[in-house]
Design an enzyme around this catalytic site. Sequence first.
Site, PDB file in Angstrom:
ATOM      1  N   ASN A  29       0.793  -1.220   0.000  1.00 50.77           N
ATOM      2  CA  ASN A  29       0.000   0.000   0.000  1.00 50.77           C
ATOM      3  C   ASN A  29       0.830   1.278   0.000  1.00 50.77           C
ATOM      4  O   ASN A  29       0.330   2.338  -0.388  1.00 50.77           O
ATOM      5  CB  ASN A  29      -0.925  -0.022   1.228  1.00 50.77           C
ATOM      6  CG  ASN A  29      -1.574   1.306   1.497  1.00 50.77           C
ATOM      7  OD1 ASN A  29      -2.526   1.694   0.830  1.00 50.77           O
ATOM      8  ND2 ASN A  29      -1.045   2.044   2.476  1.00 50.77           N
ATOM      9  N   TYR A  76       3.738   9.304 -11.238  1.00 49.00           N
ATOM     10  CA  TYR A  76       2.698   8.641 -10.462  1.00 49.00           C
ATOM     11  C   TYR A  76       1.856   7.740 -11.361  1.00 49.00           C
ATOM     12  O   TYR A  76       1.622   6.568 -11.053  1.00 49.00           O
ATOM     13  CB  TYR A  76       1.819   9.691  -9.779  1.00 49.00           C
ATOM     14  CG  TYR A  76       0.782   9.142  -8.837  1.00 49.00           C
ATOM     15  CD1 TYR A  76       1.080   8.950  -7.491  1.00 49.00           C
ATOM     16  CD2 TYR A  76      -0.498   8.831  -9.275  1.00 49.00           C
ATOM     17  CE1 TYR A  76       0.131   8.456  -6.612  1.00 49.00           C
ATOM     18  CE2 TYR A  76      -1.451   8.330  -8.407  1.00 49.00           C
ATOM     19  CZ  TYR A  76      -1.136   8.147  -7.074  1.00 49.00           C
ATOM     20  OH  TYR A  76      -2.079   7.649  -6.211  1.00 49.00           O
ATOM     21  N   VAL A  83      -9.230   9.384  -2.323  1.00 53.55           N
ATOM     22  CA  VAL A  83      -9.645   8.876  -1.011  1.00 53.55           C
ATOM     23  C   VAL A  83      -9.273   9.928   0.036  1.00 53.55           C
ATOM     24  O   VAL A  83      -8.203  10.547  -0.039  1.00 53.55           O
ATOM     25  CB  VAL A  83      -8.965   7.533  -0.685  1.00 53.55           C
ATOM     26  CG1 VAL A  83      -9.463   6.988   0.649  1.00 53.55           C
ATOM     27  CG2 VAL A  83      -9.210   6.525  -1.797  1.00 53.55           C
ATOM     28  N   ASP A  84     -10.131  10.119   1.001  1.00 55.09           N
ATOM     29  CA  ASP A  84      -9.933  11.148   2.020  1.00 55.09           C
ATOM     30  C   ASP A  84      -8.852  10.701   3.002  1.00 55.09           C
ATOM     31  O   ASP A  84      -9.134  10.127   4.055  1.00 55.09           O
ATOM     32  CB  ASP A  84     -11.250  11.418   2.750  1.00 55.09           C
ATOM     33  CG  ASP A  84     -11.144  12.596   3.710  1.00 55.09           C
ATOM     34  OD1 ASP A  84     -10.132  13.326   3.658  1.00 55.09           O
ATOM     35  OD2 ASP A  84     -12.076  12.798   4.516  1.00 55.09           O
TER      36      ASP A  84
END
Length: 272
Positions: free
Chosen positions: A103, A168, A201-202
Amino acid sequence: MGSLSGKVAFITGAARGQGRAHAVKLAGEGADIIAVDLCDQIASVPYPMATPDDLAATVKLVEEAGARIYAAEADVRDRDAVKSALRAGTEALGDRLDIVIANAGIAPMSGEDAWQDVIDVNLTGVYNTVDVAMKPMVKFGNGGSIVLTSSVAGLVGIGSPLAGSIGYAAAKHGIVGLMRVYANVLAQFNIRVNSIHPAGVDTPMIDNDFIRGWLQGMALQEQRGPDMSNALPVQTLDVDDIANAVLWLVSDAARYVTGVTLPLDAGFVNKR
């Protein structure tokens, strides 16, 4: 007993954000956790990265969920450091490894080192994680599940013409290639490999002044640049939305799911 009772999960980038959510979610289902994070700053990253206090908070949350945890500061760019942390974790938690969630990731946008740093962390770091984890998984002989965190930027060509932004997207696309090869290589050992592709995503990687400014700039240039909105009427996803999907992927409910690129994106990719 939870659906993951007795299993051990290795999670990188676990100090906060999606990594912490995965650790807590899996712990709540009975898995013990090996949690690693750099807990330091990379110069090209324009927002504050995770700290040792963040990792300590993850440890506390996992223990409160009723699971054991081994936590270590390790840089996914350093293969030996990842291997050492994983070995110590498996020894501490009973010599098994069932789940790997690669991750750890960063989002630099510009600067002299942005391209190399994002490739080193987001792609080579994922390779290092799987490379050191698959051997003990095969040795322990329990099969298992590996989940690689990519992005919607790993499925469509979004971004801006900045070194870190292009890097990225390149790294997140590269993760798909890693996933597909490992899914084939490890299938004979009953080890499944999939990639997840979240939209925004927050997390602290998104919710910071620099990234907010970059996104606003992209929105102002929408007619000339990419549309960054989701199809469903939601601006950002919650970390639990991603953790719930990962829990499914690593559970027996998905026992025959491998080699899949799973968008978790409120329709972002389909809209393109």
